[in-house]
Design a protein around this motif. Structure first.
Motif, PDB file in Angstrom:
ATOM      1  N   LYS A 137       3.829  17.299  53.103  1.00  0.00           N
ATOM      2  CA  LYS A 137       2.071  17.530  53.761  1.00  0.00           C
ATOM      3  C   LYS A 137       2.120  18.849  53.323  1.00  0.00           C
ATOM      4  CE  LYS A 137       1.028  14.139  56.768  1.00  0.00           C
ATOM      5  NZ  LYS A 137       1.279  13.650  57.569  1.00  0.00           N
ATOM      6  N   CYS A 138       2.604  19.858  54.024  1.00  0.00           N
ATOM      7  CA  CYS A 138       2.485  20.812  54.279  1.00  0.00           C
ATOM      8  C   CYS A 138       2.002  21.976  52.679  1.00  0.00           C
ATOM      9  CB  CYS A 138       3.545  21.523  54.884  1.00  0.00           C
ATOM     10  SG  CYS A 138       2.952  23.442  54.722  1.00  0.00           S
ATOM     11  N   VAL A 139       3.242  21.319  51.442  1.00  0.00           N
ATOM     12  CA  VAL A 139       2.958  22.616  50.166  1.00  0.00           C
ATOM     13  C   VAL A 139       1.519  20.981  49.857  1.00  0.00           C
ATOM     14  CG1 VAL A 139       4.045  21.705  48.094  1.00  0.00           C
ATOM     15  CG2 VAL A 139       5.697  22.767  50.323  1.00  0.00           C
ATOM     16  N   ASP A 140       1.269  20.191  49.936  1.00  0.00           N
ATOM     17  CA  ASP A 140       0.512  19.285  49.075  1.00  0.00           C
ATOM     18  C   ASP A 140      -1.558  20.032  49.596  1.00  0.00           C
ATOM     19  OD1 ASP A 140       1.755  17.841  47.692  1.00  0.00           O
ATOM     20  OD2 ASP A 140       1.694  16.301  49.008  1.00  0.00           O
ATOM     21  N   GLN A 141      -1.187  19.838  51.361  1.00  0.00           N
ATOM     22  CA  GLN A 141      -2.318  21.136  51.893  1.00  0.00           C
ATOM     23  C   GLN A 141      -2.453  22.605  51.257  1.00  0.00           C
ATOM     24  OE1 GLN A 141      -1.702  19.730  55.509  1.00  0.00           O
ATOM     25  NE2 GLN A 141      -2.404  18.400  56.355  1.00  0.00           N
ATOM     26  N   LYS A 142      -1.512  23.565  51.222  1.00  0.00           N
ATOM     27  CA  LYS A 142      -1.530  24.169  50.969  1.00  0.00           C
ATOM     28  C   LYS A 142      -1.981  24.787  49.367  1.00  0.00           C
ATOM     29  CE  LYS A 142       1.665  26.680  54.120  1.00  0.00           C
ATOM     30  NZ  LYS A 142       0.939  27.864  54.160  1.00  0.00           N
ATOM     31  N   LEU A 155      -4.220  22.323  47.546  1.00  0.00           N
ATOM     32  CA  LEU A 155      -5.133  21.697  47.963  1.00  0.00           C
ATOM     33  C   LEU A 155      -5.740  22.641  48.194  1.00  0.00           C
ATOM     34  CD1 LEU A 155      -5.061  18.096  49.287  1.00  0.00           C
ATOM     35  CD2 LEU A 155      -5.295  18.343  47.383  1.00  0.00           C
ATOM     36  N   LYS A 156      -5.155  23.268  49.298  1.00  0.00           N
ATOM     37  CA  LYS A 156      -6.096  24.402  49.798  1.00  0.00           C
ATOM     38  C   LYS A 156      -7.012  25.776  49.142  1.00  0.00           C
ATOM     39  CE  LYS A 156      -5.701  25.714  54.213  1.00  0.00           C
ATOM     40  NZ  LYS A 156      -4.575  26.003  55.631  1.00  0.00           N
ATOM     41  N   THR A 157      -5.425  26.118  47.980  1.00  0.00           N
ATOM     42  CA  THR A 157      -5.856  27.407  47.492  1.00  0.00           C
ATOM     43  C   THR A 157      -6.284  27.168  45.666  1.00  0.00           C
ATOM     44  OG1 THR A 157      -3.157  26.933  46.503  1.00  0.00           O
ATOM     45  CG2 THR A 157      -3.096  28.714  48.441  1.00  0.00           C
ATOM     46  N   GLY A 158      -6.405  25.841  45.796  1.00  0.00           N
ATOM     47  CA  GLY A 158      -6.993  25.304  44.077  1.00  0.00           C
ATOM     48  C   GLY A 158      -6.242  25.574  43.145  1.00  0.00           C
ATOM     49  N   VAL A 159      -4.728  25.897  43.578  1.00  0.00           N
ATOM     50  CA  VAL A 159      -3.764  26.439  42.347  1.00  0.00           C
ATOM     51  C   VAL A 159      -3.639  25.450  41.122  1.00  0.00           C
ATOM     52  CG1 VAL A 159      -2.234  28.044  41.570  1.00  0.00           C
ATOM     53  CG2 VAL A 159      -3.799  28.210  43.311  1.00  0.00           C
ATOM     54  N   SER A 160      -3.496  25.741  39.862  1.00  0.00           N
ATOM     55  CA  SER A 160      -3.663  24.536  39.004  1.00  0.00           C
ATOM     56  C   SER A 160      -2.633  24.671  37.910  1.00  0.00           C
ATOM     57  CB  SER A 160      -4.199  22.890  39.136  1.00  0.00           C
ATOM     58  OG  SER A 160      -5.555  23.588  39.133  1.00  0.00           O
ATOM     59  N   GLU A 165       4.748  24.549  38.846  1.00  0.00           N
ATOM     60  CA  GLU A 165       5.918  24.142  40.461  1.00  0.00           C
ATOM     61  C   GLU A 165       6.498  26.371  40.780  1.00  0.00           C
ATOM     62  OE1 GLU A 165       7.824  21.735  40.623  1.00  0.00           O
ATOM     63  OE2 GLU A 165       6.499  20.966  39.839  1.00  0.00           O
ATOM     64  N   SER A 166       6.117  27.054  40.133  1.00  0.00           N
ATOM     65  CA  SER A 166       6.260  28.287  40.396  1.00  0.00           C
ATOM     66  C   SER A 166       5.237  28.797  42.019  1.00  0.00           C
ATOM     67  CB  SER A 166       5.880  29.238  39.569  1.00  0.00           C
ATOM     68  OG  SER A 166       5.909  30.528  40.328  1.00  0.00           O
ATOM     69  N   ASN A 167       4.212  27.656  42.029  1.00  0.00           N
ATOM     70  CA  ASN A 167       3.007  27.895  43.014  1.00  0.00           C
ATOM     71  C   ASN A 167       3.557  27.062  44.085  1.00  0.00           C
ATOM     72  OD1 ASN A 167       1.529  29.819  42.286  1.00  0.00           O
ATOM     73  ND2 ASN A 167       0.070  27.865  40.858  1.00  0.00           N
ATOM     74  N   HIS A 212       5.097  27.356  47.710  1.00  0.00           N
ATOM     75  CA  HIS A 212       3.857  26.800  49.002  1.00  0.00           C
ATOM     76  C   HIS A 212       5.492  26.476  49.908  1.00  0.00           C
ATOM     77  CE1 HIS A 212       0.339  27.672  47.655  1.00  0.00           C
ATOM     78  NE2 HIS A 212       0.417  26.819  46.272  1.00  0.00           N
ATOM     79  N   LEU A 213       6.354  26.226  49.633  1.00  0.00           N
ATOM     80  CA  LEU A 213       7.664  25.637  50.099  1.00  0.00           C
ATOM     81  C   LEU A 213       8.220  26.149  51.454  1.00  0.00           C
ATOM     82  CD1 LEU A 213       9.216  23.166  51.199  1.00  0.00           C
ATOM     83  CD2 LEU A 213      10.801  23.437  48.313  1.00  0.00           C
ATOM     84  N   ASP A 214       8.004  27.488  50.248  1.00  0.00           N
ATOM     85  CA  ASP A 214       8.841  28.716  51.522  1.00  0.00           C
ATOM     86  C   ASP A 214       8.330  28.564  52.321  1.00  0.00           C
ATOM     87  OD1 ASP A 214      11.493  30.295  50.945  1.00  0.00           O
ATOM     88  OD2 ASP A 214       9.446  32.009  50.837  1.00  0.00           O
ATOM     89  N   ASP A 215       7.059  29.046  52.163  1.00  0.00           N
ATOM     90  CA  ASP A 215       6.108  29.734  53.881  1.00  0.00           C
ATOM     91  C   ASP A 215       6.068  28.341  54.537  1.00  0.00           C
ATOM     92  OD1 ASP A 215       4.843  31.907  52.263  1.00  0.00           O
ATOM     93  OD2 ASP A 215       3.287  30.373  51.642  1.00  0.00           O
ATOM     94  N   CYS A 216       6.239  27.013  53.982  1.00  0.00           N
ATOM     95  CA  CYS A 216       6.487  25.961  55.076  1.00  0.00           C
ATOM     96  C   CYS A 216       7.636  25.499  55.677  1.00  0.00           C
ATOM     97  CB  CYS A 216       6.323  24.372  53.593  1.00  0.00           C
ATOM     98  SG  CYS A 216       4.648  24.371  53.175  1.00  0.00           S
ATOM     99  N   ILE A 217       8.803  26.110  54.871  1.00  0.00           N
ATOM    100  CA  ILE A 217       9.944  25.927  55.469  1.00  0.00           C
ATOM    101  C   ILE A 217       9.596  27.017  56.818  1.00  0.00           C
ATOM    102  CG2 ILE A 217      12.044  26.692  55.220  1.00  0.00           C
ATOM    103  CD1 ILE A 217      12.157  25.093  52.198  1.00  0.00           C
TER     104      ILE A 217
END
Length: 173
Positions: free
Chosen positions: A161-166, A168-173, A102-104, A108-113
């Motif tokens: 969609k932006c958060v999901d793309q970021k 997936l791109k970072t591959g952080v889980s 959730e932190s990750n 991503h959400l902050d970047d997308c906003i």
């Protein structure tokens, strides 16, 4: 307040939701839950000197919470709804992993906003920073309440969609 206490308090404030989720998953009674969480907060502050900053604070704080929960469960051994140590350990690991995930996503959400511009950004600001309802926003931006609600839904879809793309791109889980 000394600098160590200040740092411990800052870290605790960020970790508290995840630790609270862990304690809530084990301690059924809400009054006991609050007591255990307070005991965890005190233990975290008191033992902050043993925290190694090379490791995630949330996981360390959940480890402290495991010890406090273990003490709580020992006191209530006669209860039938008490988890064993292995179950508590599994819950602690799961909560720490979810908190990290959730932190990750929040980063991503902050970047997308920040990538949202124009009227969409204004609508987000009015809705989520000013806590205005669509009808009040509609009066402010000369739109109908329905149009505001639909526009906000489209912006939320873009953000998701932006958060999901970021993610997936970072591959952080």
């Amino acid at each position: 307040m000394d600098e160590t206490t200040r740092q411990a308090t800052r870290q605790w404030t960020l970790a508290q939701p995840a630790v609270s989720a862990f304690v809530t998953s084990v301690v059924r009674d809400f009054r006991d839950r609050d007591d255990v969480l307070q005991d965890v907060a005190v233990a975290v502050i008191e033992s902050f000197d043993s925290y190694d900053p090379n490791f995630p604070f949330v996981a360390w704080a959940i480890g402290v919470a495991r010890n406090q929960v273990r003490l709580y469960l020992r006191e209530r051994r006669r209860d039938r709804l008490v988890f064993d140590d292995d179950t508590v350990a599994s819950l602690a690991i799961a909560v720490a992993e979810v908190a990290h995930e959730e932190s990750n996503r929040m980063e991503h959400l902050d970047d997308c906003i920040h990538s949202i511009e124009g009227r969409a950004r204004l609508l987000l600001k009015l809705r989520y920073k000013s806590d205005m309802k669509p009808a009040a926003i509609a009066d402010r931006v000369d739109m109908t309440a329905n149009a505001v609600a639909k526009a906000l839904q489209r912006v939320r879809d873009r953000l998701r969609k932006c958060v999901d793309q970021k993610h997936l791109k970072t591959g952080v889980s």
